[in-house]
Design a protein around this motif. Structure first.
Motif, mmCIF file in Angstrom:
data_model
loop_
_atom_site.group_PDB
_atom_site.id
_atom_site.type_symbol
_atom_site.label_atom_id
_atom_site.label_comp_id
_atom_site.label_asym_id
_atom_site.label_seq_id
_atom_site.Cartn_x
_atom_site.Cartn_y
_atom_site.Cartn_z
ATOM 1 N N ILE A 13 9.419 -12.696 1.914
ATOM 2 C CA ILE A 13 9.619 -11.414 1.234
ATOM 3 C C ILE A 13 9.725 -11.574 -0.268
ATOM 4 C CG2 ILE A 13 10.673 -10.333 3.233
ATOM 5 C CD1 ILE A 13 13.388 -10.757 1.917
ATOM 6 N N ASP A 14 9.771 -12.813 -0.759
ATOM 7 C CA ASP A 14 9.907 -13.022 -2.199
ATOM 8 C C ASP A 14 8.568 -12.916 -2.919
ATOM 9 O OD1 ASP A 14 12.420 -15.548 -1.631
ATOM 10 O OD2 ASP A 14 12.615 -13.390 -1.966
ATOM 11 N N CYS A 15 7.499 -12.880 -2.153
ATOM 12 C CA CYS A 15 6.180 -12.741 -2.793
ATOM 13 C C CYS A 15 5.987 -11.295 -3.218
ATOM 14 C CB CYS A 15 5.087 -13.117 -1.802
ATOM 15 S SG CYS A 15 5.181 -14.822 -1.298
ATOM 16 N N PRO A 16 5.229 -11.056 -4.270
ATOM 17 C CA PRO A 16 4.980 -9.668 -4.687
ATOM 18 C C PRO A 16 4.280 -8.879 -3.594
ATOM 19 C CG PRO A 16 4.292 -11.205 -6.383
ATOM 20 C CD PRO A 16 4.626 -12.021 -5.179
ATOM 21 N N GLY A 17 4.620 -7.625 -3.487
ATOM 22 C CA GLY A 17 4.062 -6.793 -2.433
ATOM 23 C C GLY A 17 2.589 -6.482 -2.628
ATOM 24 N N LEU A 73 14.725 -11.507 -3.697
ATOM 25 C CA LEU A 73 14.958 -10.451 -2.711
ATOM 26 C C LEU A 73 15.526 -11.044 -1.429
ATOM 27 C CD1 LEU A 73 14.559 -7.431 -2.061
ATOM 28 C CD2 LEU A 73 12.247 -7.972 -1.332
ATOM 29 N N ILE A 84 4.069 5.173 -1.956
ATOM 30 C CA ILE A 84 4.285 6.405 -2.711
ATOM 31 C C ILE A 84 2.937 6.989 -3.159
ATOM 32 C CG2 ILE A 84 5.293 7.369 -4.819
ATOM 33 C CD1 ILE A 84 7.377 5.060 -4.581
ATOM 34 N N SER A 144 1.831 -4.844 0.911
ATOM 35 C CA SER A 144 3.069 -4.309 1.486
ATOM 36 C C SER A 144 3.971 -3.716 0.417
ATOM 37 C CB SER A 144 3.813 -5.418 2.230
ATOM 38 O OG SER A 144 4.226 -6.422 1.312
ATOM 39 N N SER A 145 3.390 -3.277 -0.691
ATOM 40 C CA SER A 145 4.225 -2.760 -1.784
ATOM 41 C C SER A 145 4.695 -1.349 -1.470
ATOM 42 C CB SER A 145 3.447 -2.782 -3.094
ATOM 43 O OG SER A 145 2.381 -1.865 -3.031
ATOM 44 N N LEU A 146 5.885 -1.031 -1.962
ATOM 45 C CA LEU A 146 6.429 0.310 -1.790
ATOM 46 C C LEU A 146 5.689 1.308 -2.677
ATOM 47 C CD1 LEU A 146 10.195 -0.655 -1.770
ATOM 48 C CD2 LEU A 146 8.903 0.188 0.165
ATOM 49 N N ARG A 147 5.162 0.814 -3.765
ATOM 50 C CA ARG A 147 4.424 1.669 -4.685
ATOM 51 C C ARG A 147 3.188 2.258 -4.017
ATOM 52 N NH1 ARG A 147 6.347 4.145 -9.038
ATOM 53 N NH2 ARG A 147 4.637 5.508 -9.533
#
Lengths: 134, 240
Positions: free
Chosen positions: B113-117, B102, B128, B122-125
């Motif tokens: 920012i390359d670490c999983p959210g 990313l 939602i 900090s995930s976009l999921r």
């Protein structure tokens, strides 16, 4: 269309830069930095206001949810576009193969049936020639 | 339904046997009689396919011969990527190698920012699944509210220093072995979490243990109390 994205991108870049500077101030705080900190906090709020204004212009934009999974995994979202295109091409080729195979089968079937039922197939060809696809 | 069939075949009974008329293999006059009676087209039973032909002499000797389907201009037979003018996009994304991370897409974004959210929430999921409270307007902070942001002087504790840290660069394998023995332990950084430290220690420990064992064995071989000692050894003073 691109202008809406440019506008939003500009606001987001300013917002992120503001947050980064806020982080620098906080990482080694001094009493003289208090005024700057307060200013940055209010800039952050005004940045959020600007981003919210941009939202109204972009309410028609739809983003596929699969892209979010890529971002959450730390992967480049362009890989999603790449994989969509590759899948579309593969599917296109698959369907084309089916169409070509069915066309060949039809011509073979007609030729073989013409050998076995020549009169009936002649009538069939006449009927098909008379009635074009509706 | 029965009335439809009777009107279609009612006038044909005098002409031929009723069985052949019912099956649709009657004389050539049937289409004329049917054409003179408008509104008696066979209705489609369900929406399963194209309209069935009228059973009649025109379809002899074929039974239930359907019309050919409408030929679409756009099928899988044509290259859909060129049809929708996506050649440039295809060459851009599939012709060249697209980088995996990313950070290659957003090089100017600070932080890791390359670490999983999911690791740092900090995930976009999650955004939602649990959308934030919207509707309230953003108002600037007043003097009274800003008093909550009076901070203590001095640096942040290391565990909270996340902003300016770059991901550690990967060293090549063959260099790593050389530096393991020679270089001191690397400096502590917040990006090096505790499990990594523990892994390093664990990796070192078995090697250290092995080395210690080897040293002990060597010492024991050379000691005078060792049972396997022979007279050829120069260090054995007892035999002399």
């Amino acid at each position: 269309m691109a202008e809406k994205f440019d506008n939003l991108e500009e606001h987001l870049e300013k917002f992120i830069e503001n947050i980064r500077q806020l982080g620098i101030i906080v990482s080694d705080f001094q009493p003289s930095s208090q005024a700057g900190l307060n200013q940055k906090l209010n800039f952050m709020i005004s940045g959020l206001q600007d981003v919210e204004k941009c939202r109204q212009q972009l309410h028609e934009i739809n983003v596929p949810l699969e892209v979010f999974e890529y971002i959450d995994q730390g992967r480049n979202p362009q890989l999603y576009t790449k994989e969509c295109l590759e899948r579309a091409l593969a599917r296109n080729e698959q369907v084309k193969g089916k169409i070509d195979t069915m066309t060949k089968f039809k011509s073979l079937l007609i030729s073989e049936l013409s050998k076995v039922f020549p009169e009936d197939m002649a009538k069939y060809k006449v009927m098909r020639a008379e009635d074009p696809p509706s | 339904m029965t009335e439809m069939f009777s009107t279609m075949f009612g006038q044909n009974e005098a002409q031929g046997p009723p069985g052949s008329a019912a099956l649709g293999f009657g004389s050539g006059k049937q289409p004329q009689s049917q054409a003179s009676q408008p509104g008696q087209m066979p209705t489609q039973i369900g929406d399963e396919g194209p309209i069935l032909r009228k059973p009649g002499a025109s379809n002899e000797p074929f039974y239930l011969l359907r019309d050919l389907p409408v030929g679409n201009e756009l099928t899988g037979n044509s290259n859909l990527i060129t049809h929708y003018n996506l050649e440039h996009a295809y060459n851009k994304f599939c012709g060249k190698k697209v980088k995996e991370k990313l950070s290659n897409f957003l090089p100017e974004l600070p932080g890791m920012i390359d670490c999983p959210g999911t690791q740092d929430g900090s995930s976009l999921r999650s955004l939602i699944d649990k959308p934030p409270v919207c509707g309230n307007s953003f108002s600037p902070l007043t003097g009274a509210l800003l008093t909550g942001f009076r901070l203590h002087t001095g640096p942040l504790p290391e565990q909270y220093r996340l902003m300016h840290i770059q991901p550690p660069k990967k060293k090549s394998k063959h260099k790593h072995k050389h530096h393991r023995l020679q270089d001191p332990l690397p400096q502590e950084t917040p990006s090096d979490s505790d499990p990594k430290k523990k892994k390093k220690k664990r990796d070192d420990d078995p090697d250290r243990k092995k080395k210690k064992k080897d040293k002990k064995k060597k010492k024991n071989r050379h000691s005078p109390d060792h049972p396997g000692l022979t007279g050829s050894q120069p260090n054995s003073s007892s035999l002399r």
